[in-house]
Design a protein around this motif. Sequence first.
Motif, PDB file in Angstrom:
ATOM      1  N   ILE A 297     -18.154 -39.103  16.666  1.00 30.25           N
ATOM      2  CA  ILE A 297     -17.454 -37.257  17.501  1.00 30.25           C
ATOM      3  C   ILE A 297     -17.070 -36.617  16.496  1.00 30.25           C
ATOM      4  O   ILE A 297     -17.101 -35.577  16.761  1.00 30.25           O
ATOM      5  CB  ILE A 297     -16.194 -38.581  17.433  1.00 30.25           C
ATOM      6  N   LEU A 298     -17.105 -37.048  15.791  1.00 29.65           N
ATOM      7  CA  LEU A 298     -15.989 -35.904  13.947  1.00 29.65           C
ATOM      8  C   LEU A 298     -17.593 -35.566  13.897  1.00 29.65           C
ATOM      9  O   LEU A 298     -17.418 -34.037  13.516  1.00 29.65           O
ATOM     10  CB  LEU A 298     -15.991 -36.761  12.412  1.00 29.65           C
ATOM     11  N   LEU A 299     -19.247 -35.861  14.192  1.00 26.54           N
ATOM     12  CA  LEU A 299     -20.402 -34.950  13.661  1.00 26.54           C
ATOM     13  C   LEU A 299     -20.263 -34.015  14.514  1.00 26.54           C
ATOM     14  O   LEU A 299     -21.049 -33.113  14.386  1.00 26.54           O
ATOM     15  CB  LEU A 299     -21.076 -36.224  13.232  1.00 26.54           C
ATOM     16  N   ILE A 300     -20.725 -34.822  16.360  1.00 28.19           N
ATOM     17  CA  ILE A 300     -20.436 -33.866  16.908  1.00 28.19           C
ATOM     18  C   ILE A 300     -19.661 -32.377  16.946  1.00 28.19           C
ATOM     19  O   ILE A 300     -20.588 -31.071  17.171  1.00 28.19           O
ATOM     20  CB  ILE A 300     -20.747 -34.958  18.392  1.00 28.19           C
ATOM     21  N   MET A 301     -17.974 -32.318  17.119  1.00 27.46           N
ATOM     22  CA  MET A 301     -17.567 -31.312  16.906  1.00 27.46           C
ATOM     23  C   MET A 301     -18.059 -30.629  15.673  1.00 27.46           C
ATOM     24  O   MET A 301     -18.010 -29.357  15.812  1.00 27.46           O
ATOM     25  CB  MET A 301     -16.034 -32.309  17.021  1.00 27.46           C
ATOM     26  N   LEU A 302     -17.759 -30.797  14.845  1.00 27.08           N
ATOM     27  CA  LEU A 302     -18.500 -30.042  13.842  1.00 27.08           C
ATOM     28  C   LEU A 302     -19.390 -29.293  13.192  1.00 27.08           C
ATOM     29  O   LEU A 302     -19.585 -28.156  13.234  1.00 27.08           O
ATOM     30  CB  LEU A 302     -18.380 -30.885  12.180  1.00 27.08           C
ATOM     31  N   VAL A 303     -20.822 -30.551  14.261  1.00 27.47           N
ATOM     32  CA  VAL A 303     -21.706 -29.271  14.482  1.00 27.47           C
ATOM     33  C   VAL A 303     -21.512 -28.298  15.513  1.00 27.47           C
ATOM     34  O   VAL A 303     -22.913 -27.485  14.779  1.00 27.47           O
ATOM     35  CB  VAL A 303     -22.899 -30.372  15.228  1.00 27.47           C
TER      36      VAL A 303
ATOM     37  N   LEU B 168     -19.128 -26.723  16.565  1.00 24.82           N
ATOM     38  CA  LEU B 168     -18.080 -25.382  15.562  1.00 24.82           C
ATOM     39  C   LEU B 168     -18.362 -24.692  14.631  1.00 24.82           C
ATOM     40  O   LEU B 168     -19.279 -23.517  15.008  1.00 24.82           O
ATOM     41  CB  LEU B 168     -17.124 -26.379  14.945  1.00 24.82           C
ATOM     42  N   TYR B 169     -19.799 -25.515  13.633  1.00 24.57           N
ATOM     43  CA  TYR B 169     -19.795 -24.837  12.722  1.00 24.57           C
ATOM     44  C   TYR B 169     -21.441 -24.226  12.523  1.00 24.57           C
ATOM     45  O   TYR B 169     -22.344 -23.446  12.638  1.00 24.57           O
ATOM     46  CB  TYR B 169     -20.070 -24.871  11.591  1.00 24.57           C
ATOM     47  N   GLY B 170     -22.525 -25.287  13.572  1.00 24.74           N
ATOM     48  CA  GLY B 170     -24.452 -24.968  14.531  1.00 24.74           C
ATOM     49  C   GLY B 170     -23.449 -24.096  15.281  1.00 24.74           C
ATOM     50  O   GLY B 170     -24.698 -22.888  15.121  1.00 24.74           O
ATOM     51  N   PHE B 171     -23.284 -24.124  15.950  1.00 24.56           N
ATOM     52  CA  PHE B 171     -22.989 -23.701  17.158  1.00 24.56           C
ATOM     53  C   PHE B 171     -22.764 -22.448  17.498  1.00 24.56           C
ATOM     54  O   PHE B 171     -22.237 -21.591  19.236  1.00 24.56           O
ATOM     55  CB  PHE B 171     -23.449 -24.330  18.008  1.00 24.56           C
ATOM     56  N   ASN B 172     -21.063 -22.432  16.894  1.00 24.12           N
ATOM     57  CA  ASN B 172     -19.706 -21.667  16.865  1.00 24.12           C
ATOM     58  C   ASN B 172     -19.517 -21.717  18.333  1.00 24.12           C
ATOM     59  O   ASN B 172     -18.787 -20.871  18.696  1.00 24.12           O
ATOM     60  CB  ASN B 172     -20.344 -20.301  16.419  1.00 24.12           C
ATOM     61  N   ILE B 173     -19.721 -24.053  18.503  1.00 24.73           N
ATOM     62  CA  ILE B 173     -18.706 -23.102  19.738  1.00 24.73           C
ATOM     63  C   ILE B 173     -17.315 -23.930  19.824  1.00 24.73           C
ATOM     64  O   ILE B 173     -17.223 -24.803  18.646  1.00 24.73           O
ATOM     65  CB  ILE B 173     -19.680 -24.547  20.409  1.00 24.73           C
ATOM     66  N   GLN B 174     -16.438 -23.471  19.407  1.00 24.11           N
ATOM     67  CA  GLN B 174     -14.960 -23.514  20.165  1.00 24.11           C
ATOM     68  C   GLN B 174     -14.379 -24.139  21.205  1.00 24.11           C
ATOM     69  O   GLN B 174     -14.558 -23.181  22.281  1.00 24.11           O
ATOM     70  CB  GLN B 174     -14.179 -23.015  19.291  1.00 24.11           C
ATOM     71  N   PHE B 175     -13.896 -24.912  21.506  1.00 26.50           N
ATOM     72  CA  PHE B 175     -12.510 -25.702  22.366  1.00 26.50           C
ATOM     73  C   PHE B 175     -11.265 -25.217  22.299  1.00 26.50           C
ATOM     74  O   PHE B 175     -11.450 -24.216  21.060  1.00 26.50           O
ATOM     75  CB  PHE B 175     -13.138 -26.546  22.436  1.00 26.50           C
ATOM     76  N   PRO B 176     -10.902 -25.171  23.325  1.00 26.91           N
ATOM     77  CA  PRO B 176      -9.229 -24.329  23.499  1.00 26.91           C
ATOM     78  C   PRO B 176      -8.895 -26.269  22.870  1.00 26.91           C
ATOM     79  O   PRO B 176      -9.322 -26.962  22.718  1.00 26.91           O
ATOM     80  CB  PRO B 176      -9.371 -24.850  25.075  1.00 26.91           C
ATOM     81  N   ASN B 177      -7.740 -25.166  22.262  1.00 25.53           N
ATOM     82  CA  ASN B 177      -6.564 -26.758  21.621  1.00 25.53           C
ATOM     83  C   ASN B 177      -7.146 -27.781  22.719  1.00 25.53           C
ATOM     84  O   ASN B 177      -6.006 -28.897  21.760  1.00 25.53           O
ATOM     85  CB  ASN B 177      -5.226 -26.284  20.830  1.00 25.53           C
ATOM     86  N   PRO B 178      -5.875 -27.806  23.592  1.00 26.58           N
ATOM     87  CA  PRO B 178      -5.815 -29.130  24.238  1.00 26.58           C
ATOM     88  C   PRO B 178      -6.994 -30.081  24.490  1.00 26.58           C
ATOM     89  O   PRO B 178      -6.789 -31.768  23.788  1.00 26.58           O
ATOM     90  CB  PRO B 178      -5.033 -28.933  25.578  1.00 26.58           C
ATOM     91  N   ILE B 179      -8.031 -29.638  24.335  1.00 36.15           N
ATOM     92  CA  ILE B 179      -9.422 -30.188  24.982  1.00 36.15           C
ATOM     93  C   ILE B 179      -9.903 -31.261  22.998  1.00 36.15           C
ATOM     94  O   ILE B 179      -9.689 -32.272  22.449  1.00 36.15           O
ATOM     95  CB  ILE B 179     -10.686 -29.303  25.497  1.00 36.15           C
TER      96      ILE B 179
END
Length: 643
Positions: free
Chosen positions: A41-47, A49-60
């Motif tokens: 999960i940590l790896l996917i979220m970092l990829v 965010l930093y790989g595809f510049n996809i940012q989720f809302p704070n609650p998610i």
Amino acid sequence: MAHSHHSDCCGHETVPPQAVVFKADESSWRAHLNLISAFAILLIMLVLLYGFNIQFPNPINLTVYSLAWLLAGWQVAKMAFRKVKHGDVFNEFVLMVVATTGAFLLGEYSEGVAVMVFYSIGEWFQDAAVSRAKRNIKSLMDVRPDHVTVFRDGSSETVPSSTVKLNEIIQVKPGEKVGLDGELLTESASFNSAALTGESQPDTKLKGQQVLAGMINLNTPVDLKVNALFKDSRLSRILEMVQDATSRKSRTQLFISRFAKVYTPVVFFLAFALCTLPYFFVADYNFNTWFYRSLVFLVISCPCALVVSIPLGYFGGIGLASRNGILFKGGNFLDVIAKTDVVVMDKTGTLTQGVFKVLSMEADGLSRDTLLYFAGTLESQSGHPIARAITDYYGKPEKGKVLNAEELPGMGMRGRIDDQLVLIGNYRLFEKYGISYPDHLNQIAETVILVSVNNRYAGNFRIGDELKADAKRAVNDLMKSGLKVVMLSGDKQKVVSSVALKLGIEEAYGDLMPEDKVKNLQQLKEKYGVVAFVGDGINDAPVLAIADAGIAMGGLGTDAAIETADVVIQNDQPSKILTSIRAGKITRSVVWQNIALAMGVKILVLIWGAGGMANLWEAVIADVGVALLAILNAVRIQRVSLG
């Protein structure tokens, strides 16, 4: 995840190494799966965010990272709660929960999860390394078969080894391990004794000789008469010693445990001070900034590397020595033997073969057969190597009945046979009882054993012994290593001086009673420093006990010597003395390397963290990285060659 072995590091309960968990049960595998899921999960979220510049809302973000935190840190949180519930607030589990929860409060979700994930991965490596060290030690020693073939009521049957009684006959087929100590009834057989001695060379035994549990029969079916119960066999006692060894802490381990009791609460208060005190001194004080720095400080301060790598280093040292046929009864003795300044040795059975032969005999006032009868019968009550030489020379199965047999350590035997008072032993025995003997016997270089019947000299036996094959090399190697070598022996000075001359030993003292050996050893300790004493007889037990490091020869050595010693050399080779010292020095070197590495890196990163130059990512990488390096360094001990 299992964390019980860290309890003593954080200062409030000591769990023996046997309690190390991480067993392959259902809960363990579930913990592993949870950790892998959290890391994914940590790896996917970092990829994203930093790989595809996809940012989720704070609650998610909060929901996803909270799930990852729970998967990675549930066991840690549960252990923290359990310890706080029992009044133990200052420990690494609480430290990790506080640091990661604080990161979440600051909105640093990924860093909070990363700290918990990498901490748990470090824990897994630590548990796995400790478990491996323990498995290595156990596999080296636990070679007792649970079942043996025993002859009962005219037929053979397979029964549990623990149910076999003394004097029963067991059979061992080629390729099988011997399950119980016994006397060989077959004419001859060869055994692999590597599990006991560390030596792979076949050991040929002849009829009447002792065969030990753990040996492997190499060539022919053999029958043994059991002379020790399962729980009393030499191997069983060695196994007990190994179990005790892993729980007996060295001074370094004890120091680290005491250090952790002070260290952990101190870093909590320092972190608190780092967060609050700047409020009074810094003009543009920002709580979030200094709170974050205090969290970094907490993560860096975790003492995992010290707590695991140090006992793991001692486990590795014990395992390394065991693989070389040397048993250390505790990590503390690895420390002591590494500091040895002088090695003091007994002569008989230590530097010499201890397998004596009767070279000649003289009778005075009675027939040779009668002298042999009295001597052989009385000496049959003793386990001393010289006594065995005389009983072997006597060689008759029918022996008289001995009344009031008494072994006089350092002198000989006393008892009544056919209503005659018989004494057999060295010159001191005769001097003790005021019995005269021919003066010319004092001029003989070999060992002379005197016999008296009813307080009258009745004859003597001249006994020969040979140096062990590696005795001279062992003494030379010890001296080349800068160690002082001294010989203390109960044999007469003329014999002792002769052996010392052959070996190149400058200080050699003979004619010593057990109490004289103790006195001499105390003087040597005052003169030279740390003293290791090597012996094998019952008369060596007192001096083995007072030596800084007592080393027993385990093959020919008496039970009293083996039980009293701190270190047991299982194949009786003097060259293993230096090997045991090397094992101690290698272990101590690796342990102190780990202490220097862990403390050096932590102090450096703590300073960076307090100054705002390190973030939580760097803190966790520094902590886990140092722990893994220290563990790998400790595991390296088990692969070292002692030469």
